[in-house]
Each structure stands twice: as structure tokens, then as C-alpha cells.
Write a protein that holds these residues in place. Structure first.
Motif, PDB file in Angstrom:
ATOM      1  N   THR A   1       0.836  -1.202   0.000  1.00  0.00           N
ATOM      2  CA  THR A   1       0.000   0.000   0.000  1.00  0.00           C
ATOM      3  C   THR A   1       0.867   1.246   0.000  1.00  0.00           C
ATOM      4  O   THR A   1       0.620   2.194  -0.766  1.00  0.00           O
ATOM      5  CB  THR A   1      -0.937   0.000   1.223  1.00  0.00           C
ATOM      6  OG1 THR A   1      -1.760  -1.157   1.183  1.00  0.00           O
ATOM      7  CG2 THR A   1      -1.806   1.249   1.237  1.00  0.00           C
TER       8      THR A   1
ATOM      9  N   ARG B   1      -8.663  -0.382   0.688  1.00  0.00           N
ATOM     10  CA  ARG B   1      -9.937   0.298   0.898  1.00  0.00           C
ATOM     11  C   ARG B   1      -9.796   1.761   0.461  1.00  0.00           C
ATOM     12  O   ARG B   1      -8.847   2.435   0.879  1.00  0.00           O
ATOM     13  CB  ARG B   1     -10.351   0.217   2.358  1.00  0.00           C
ATOM     14  CG  ARG B   1     -10.735  -1.192   2.808  1.00  0.00           C
ATOM     15  CD  ARG B   1     -11.130  -1.244   4.257  1.00  0.00           C
ATOM     16  NE  ARG B   1      -9.994  -1.050   5.145  1.00  0.00           N
ATOM     17  CZ  ARG B   1      -9.754   0.052   5.837  1.00  0.00           C
ATOM     18  NH1 ARG B   1     -10.591   1.083   5.767  1.00  0.00           N
ATOM     19  NH2 ARG B   1      -8.696   0.138   6.615  1.00  0.00           N
TER      20      ARG B   1
ATOM     21  N   SER C   1      -8.907   4.383   2.986  1.00  0.00           N
ATOM     22  CA  SER C   1      -7.606   4.303   3.661  1.00  0.00           C
ATOM     23  C   SER C   1      -6.529   5.083   2.918  1.00  0.00           C
ATOM     24  O   SER C   1      -5.444   5.316   3.468  1.00  0.00           O
ATOM     25  CB  SER C   1      -7.175   2.843   3.790  1.00  0.00           C
ATOM     26  OG  SER C   1      -6.845   2.293   2.521  1.00  0.00           O
TER      27      SER C   1
ATOM     28  N   HIS D   1      -5.711   8.413   4.723  1.00  0.00           N
ATOM     29  CA  HIS D   1      -4.941   8.157   5.941  1.00  0.00           C
ATOM     30  C   HIS D   1      -3.512   7.762   5.584  1.00  0.00           C
ATOM     31  O   HIS D   1      -2.557   8.201   6.242  1.00  0.00           O
ATOM     32  CB  HIS D   1      -5.600   7.044   6.763  1.00  0.00           C
ATOM     33  CG  HIS D   1      -4.774   6.574   7.913  1.00  0.00           C
ATOM     34  ND1 HIS D   1      -4.621   7.308   9.085  1.00  0.00           N
ATOM     35  CD2 HIS D   1      -4.010   5.436   8.080  1.00  0.00           C
ATOM     36  CE1 HIS D   1      -3.815   6.654   9.907  1.00  0.00           C
ATOM     37  NE2 HIS D   1      -3.438   5.523   9.320  1.00  0.00           N
TER      38      HIS D   1
END
Length: 211
Positions: free
Chosen positions: A6, A41, A44, A47
Motif C-alpha cells: 500500500t 480500501r 484508507s 490516511h
């Protein structure tokens, strides 16, 4: 999906489009369908960008954009170095059972120097050949139940498919098409959101006093 992959996708997307805001990164990554193959997601992403800025791998700057405050992200030298190391590792480390890290790295291939990208893919091909040999050897296990042998056969066929695909990548490289992404001779069509991002980038650069 691992947090490392990610982070790689976020760093890479910022490096491709900087300066860029969080909504643009979200839209771009979702167009890559990362929510499906990378299990990221959508919520996310914001964040993650803030976290990377907190780790000083990105910078976050608030600018005035036509009367509204917008936070734009750019990659730091440390972030770029970390990203390039992660891309090389993800390309060269072969896991015949899980290719998501490799897919993330290959999506960001143009952020590497062309010579490094080709060298890493060459190393991956060699490692994949070794992995295939192990899979083929495992198929001779006479004690494995029939369904397990069929599962191993599927993994083996997928590995062969990737090997054939890699050979196609190298063929396209030799033909010159793939080089376009390394020499900035490819651009999105006029109706692609990427074209809008290029225009917005110029506006953000002016707001940052860098145009």
C-alpha cells in the motif's frame, strides 16, 4: 494486502503526478482497480498519505486553489529512494503463489531508470525459472492426493503463463513500444482524467511558486 505494498502504491502514484491532492490519488489508484487486486480500501488512501507525510516520505503543503484550501503531496528524496528500493525488491522477489506486490511494482515501472527496470525484470525471469523447476518437481510427489496435484498443476500453469508474459514484455521492449513510458513520449488522451491532472499540476506548481 501488506501495508508495504500500500505504501509503495501511494508513494509511486504521488511521484508520477506530484504535486497532487488526495482525491486525485484516490481516483487514479481506483482506476488501476487497486481495491480489487490489492485489497486497498478507498477510504484508507487519505490516511495513508497523511501517514507517509508524517514519516517524511512525502511533503504535505496547503495551498489556495481558487479560494479553497487544498493539501497537495510531493515525494521527498528519502521517499523516492525508499520507493525505488521497494519496487526493485518487489520485482526481483518471486512468489509464484501471490503476485500482488509484483503487480504494484510493475504499475510503477516508469519511475525507475530504464536500465534498472530491465535489469530487475531480467532477474525476476531467472528467479521465476527456478521457481518453476521446483513446482514441476513437486508434481512428481506420488503421495499427494489427486486434488492437491491438480492445485499444484494450476500454480505451475500460472507460473508458465507469467514466464511467457515476461518474454512478451522483453519483446515489446526490443520493439521500442515499452520505451515510450521511460522517455515521456506517451501521454494520456484528451478525455482521460490523467490529462486533467496534468493541467491541475501546472496550477498547483504556480501556487507553490515553481512555474
Amino acid at each position: 494486502m501488506s501495508a508495504g505494498t500500500t505504501r509503495l502504491l501511494l508513494l509511486g502514484a504521488v511521484s508520477l503526478f506530484e504535486p497532487v491532492n488526495g482525491y486525485q490519488i484516490r481516483r487514479e489508484l481506483l482506476s488501476w482497480r487497486v481495491d480489487e487486486w490489492a485489497s486497498i480500501r478507498p477510504g484508507s488512501i487519505y490516511h495513508g498519505l497523511r501517514a507517509l507525510a508524517g514519516q517524511e516520505l512525502l511533503t504535505a503543503t496547503t495551498i489556495d486553489d481558487d479560494g479553497r484550501d487544498v493539501v497537495v503531496y510531493e515525494i521527498t528524496p528519502e521517499g523516492r529512494s525508499r520507493m525505488e528500493t521497494m519496487i526493485v525488491d518487489a520485482i526481483e522477489s518471486v512468489n509464484v503463489f501471490d503476485r500482488r506486490a509484483f503487480l504494484a511494482a510493475f504499475s510503477l515501472l516508469p519511475t525507475l531508470a530504464e536500465e534498472q527496470a530491465r535489469a530487475s525484470l531480467t532477474n525476476r525471469r531467472a528467479a521465476l525459472v527456478d521457481g518453476l523447476a521446483e513446482l514441476v518437481a513437486g508434481q512428481s510427489n506420488e503421495y499427494a492426493p489427486p486434488h492437491a496435484r491438480r492445485t499444484l498443476d494450476l500454480w505451475t500453469r500460472l507460473a508458465w503463463t507469467e514466464l511467457t508474459w515476461l518474454d512478451g514484455v522483453f519483446a515489446e521492449w526490443e520493439g521500442g513500444d515499452l520505451r515510450a513510458t521511460f522517455h515521456h513520449s506517451w501521454a494520456p488522451p484528451a478525455d482521460d482524467p490523467g490529462t486533467e491532472m496534468i493541467a491541475e499540476r501546472e496550477r498547483y506548481l504556480r501556487a507553490l511558486g515553481r512555474s
